[in-house]
Write an enzyme that holds these catalytic residues in place. Structure first.
Site: not given
Lengths: 394, 208
Positions: A152, A278, A323
């Site tokens: 990620c 994040h 996400h």
């Protein structure tokens, strides 16, 4: 930073995405994949445009996604090639899955019929290299081209790679991108980790219940010289050295990345007015990142619309897009740049009521905010951390 | 095929880089597990069969992770650098293919995935395990570029050396490609590492 573009569940072009962000509209909806559990997701509107006929052998969901926002930055890329030459323009793409969705389909057919689809090609449709070839071919890029795949954090780390390619004199411009598509492995995998939420995610919220997955693609064209309004100032990269899927509880790796990014940008903590965090929507991630932010910037409460050294206003945009995994770093870097350029930050959707243990200034409503520097954080499996700082051109 | 990039070549001509350590692993060498603290015989067996490795290396580490660890240890020891502090650039064309195949099988059968397999399926798994094993909190990245992966790993490593000086450990490794996903036969596993050092006379080298 001479051009950027994003496409995701908020819209198929940058303007639609930014308008939705400004209006506080989430792109999350039911997951289009057949799954035995509820998983609100950020899916792109169907149908995805097919690849050009000459590239049809590379067809995968991720490749199709990659080409959607590429169209928007192509004029700037072509102008950069005209200025510098094709060999002086590089390509660094961040992705986690590449063509995994295509391989899922192929494996399913293999399991059902005993034979792979005749047109299945693991090199062109599954591999990271195949994705690079598609984007490079459409953009006519002739310089170094590769994928960064650090889960990620991938497309934020691609920004770091681009900066080094530029500073090292290898190229004069780099097209940085990020792309990932929804697939069974990702959805079922996060479900197996028991961090996938059955409701829309609520990053930084006291009532958070896990993450949602999204899909999309984003690009930033970064050039060494030029008169861009926004400059890439610094990138910090670190490792937690702690756990494959859990962040360091004290946020030590995140703190190291943020500190390094600030140092390399030549800025002090008080110079940063906004952080696109994040925070995907888990308690562990929220607390880890909040501790790192507090350690670097101090506990802060900012009610004004100007940077006054009280600390940055923190927003997570995961409840808008889901996400985005490998596409997240580039997409959220663009969101931070938009905040810097246009003087507003979006609401941190789902955060209200905020987890009182965090001790950071999370914006529960969108607001005007003018500042000279912004930060975007991306953290990943394997303890891969990256923080990127952008600033206004002097 | 590895493409030559005139611009990259020109830049590299100005970057004096020393190779101070080398690591190499092939199915014949069979030392991945042993050098990485695992079971070499098992790792060797895993590379000799067609398709998905039949024998799992112990401690749940994939063959790719064991190969990367083995060549990393060799290169670091030869260069006298600690794996607890050297930046790492890891390259792999396909990454954790055996683990990915296991996940595809789980998707197809029970539908329930192993959480450990899932987080070990990411491309940066090998680099992350190196970081965790050696408590290395410094820079680490994982890249891929098809047939150009080796060239791009070296480019990324040289750019990192130019930026920071000191040492960079460049690793490339791939597991056997599974025959069941190929229309032809599979490919063998291989791994290599170069411990690179910035030349202090480069003007940017030395110290970090």
């Amino acid at each position: 930073m001479t051009a950027y573009a994003a496409a995701n569940a908020l819209g198929g072009d940058t303007q639609s995405v930014v308008v939705a962000l400004r209006n506080g509209r989430s792109g999350l909806g039911p997951c289009p994949l057949p799954l035995p559990f509820a998983a609100p997701s950020g899916a792109m509107a169907e149908p995805l445009p097919p690849l050009p006929a000459r590239l049809s052998a590379y067809d995968s969901r991720t490749a199709r996604l990659a080409l959607i926002p590429l169209v928007e930055v192509l004029p700037a890329v072509r102008a950069a090639i005209a200025r510098h030459g094709a060999d002086r323009v590089g390509l660094v793409l961040g992705t986690t899955t590449a063509g995994l969705a295509r391989t899922e389909d192929a494996y399913h057919q293999l399991a059902q019929t005993g034979a792979l689809p005749e047109d299945y090609d693991i090199y062109r449709q599954h591999s990271f290299g195949g994705l690079v070839e598609v984007v490079r071919a459409v953009a006519s890029i002739g310089g170094p081209s590769y994928v960064v795949s650090t889960a990620c954090s991938a497309s934020a780390k691609a920004i770091g790679s681009a900066q080094r390619l530029l500073q090292g004199g290898t190229v004069d411009a780099v097209l940085v991108g990020g792309v990932d598509g929804l697939c069974q492995t990702t959805l079922r995998g996060f479900h197996s980790l028991q961090i996938l939420s059955a409701q829309p995610c609520r990053p930084f919220g006291a009532e958070r219940n896990g993450i949602n997955i999204g899909e999309g693609a984003a690009y930033l064209l970064i050039e060494r010289a030029g008169d861009a309004a926004v400059r890439l100032l610094g990138v910090g990269e670190s490792s937690d050295a702690f756990h494959m899927s859990a962040p360091h509880p004290e946020g030590l790796g995140a703190l190291a990345a943020m500190t390094q990014a600030l140092t390399r940008a030549g800025l002090a903590p008080r110079d940063v007015g906004h952080i696109n965090a994040h925070s995907p929507g888990t308690k562990l991630n929220d607390h880890s990142e909040a501790r790192a932010i507090t350690a670097l910037f101090g506990g802060a409460a900012r009610d004004t619309q100007e940077c006054n050294g009280d600390g940055p206003v923190v927003v997570s945009t995961k409840a808008y897009t889901g996400h985005l995994l490998g596409a997240g770093g580039a997409t959220e870097a663009i969101f931070a740049i938009v905040a810097l350029e246009q003087g507003w930050i979006p609401a941190s959707l789902g955060a209200d009521p905020i987890d009182p243990a965090l001790g950071i200034d999370v914006a529960t409503t969108g607001r005007d905010l003018r500042c000279d520097a912004v930060m975007s954080n991306s953290f990943a499996f394997g303890g891969s951390n990256v923080s990127v700082v952008f600033g206004r051109a002097a | 095929m590895i493409r030559a990039f005139p611009a990259a070549g020109a830049a590299a001509a100005h970057r004096r880089v020393a190779v101070v350590g080398v690591g190499l692993w092939t199915p014949e060498s069979g030392s991945a597990g042993a050098a990485a603290g695992g079971d070499g015989a098992r790792a060797r067996a895993a590379t000799t069969g067609q398709g998905t490795p039949a024998i799992r290396p112990r401690r749940r580490a994939s063959l790719l992770t064991q190969i990367a660890a083995a060549v990393a240890v060799q290169a670091a020891e030869q260069g006298g650098v600690s794996l607890s502090e050297v930046p790492v650039v890891m390259g792999s064309g396909f990454g954790e293919m055996a683990t990915t195949i296991d996940l595809l099988k789980e998707c197809e059968t029970s539908g329930d995935l192993s959480p450990t397999r899932f987080h070990n399926s990411v491309h940066n798994n090998a680099a992350a395990h190196l970081s965790i094993t050696h408590q290395n909190r410094d820079f680490s990245t994982s890249i891929a570029a098809g047939h150009e992966t080796v060239a791009m790993v070296l480019l990324e490593a040289v750019m990192l050396l130019h930026d920071r000086g000191g040492h960079v450990l460049a690793i490339v490794a791939d597991e056997p490609l599974p025959a069941l996903l190929l229309h032809d036969r599979g490919t063998p596993a291989v791994g290599a590492a170069l411990l690179l050092a910035a030349d202090p006379t480069d003007g940017r080298g030395g110290g970090r």
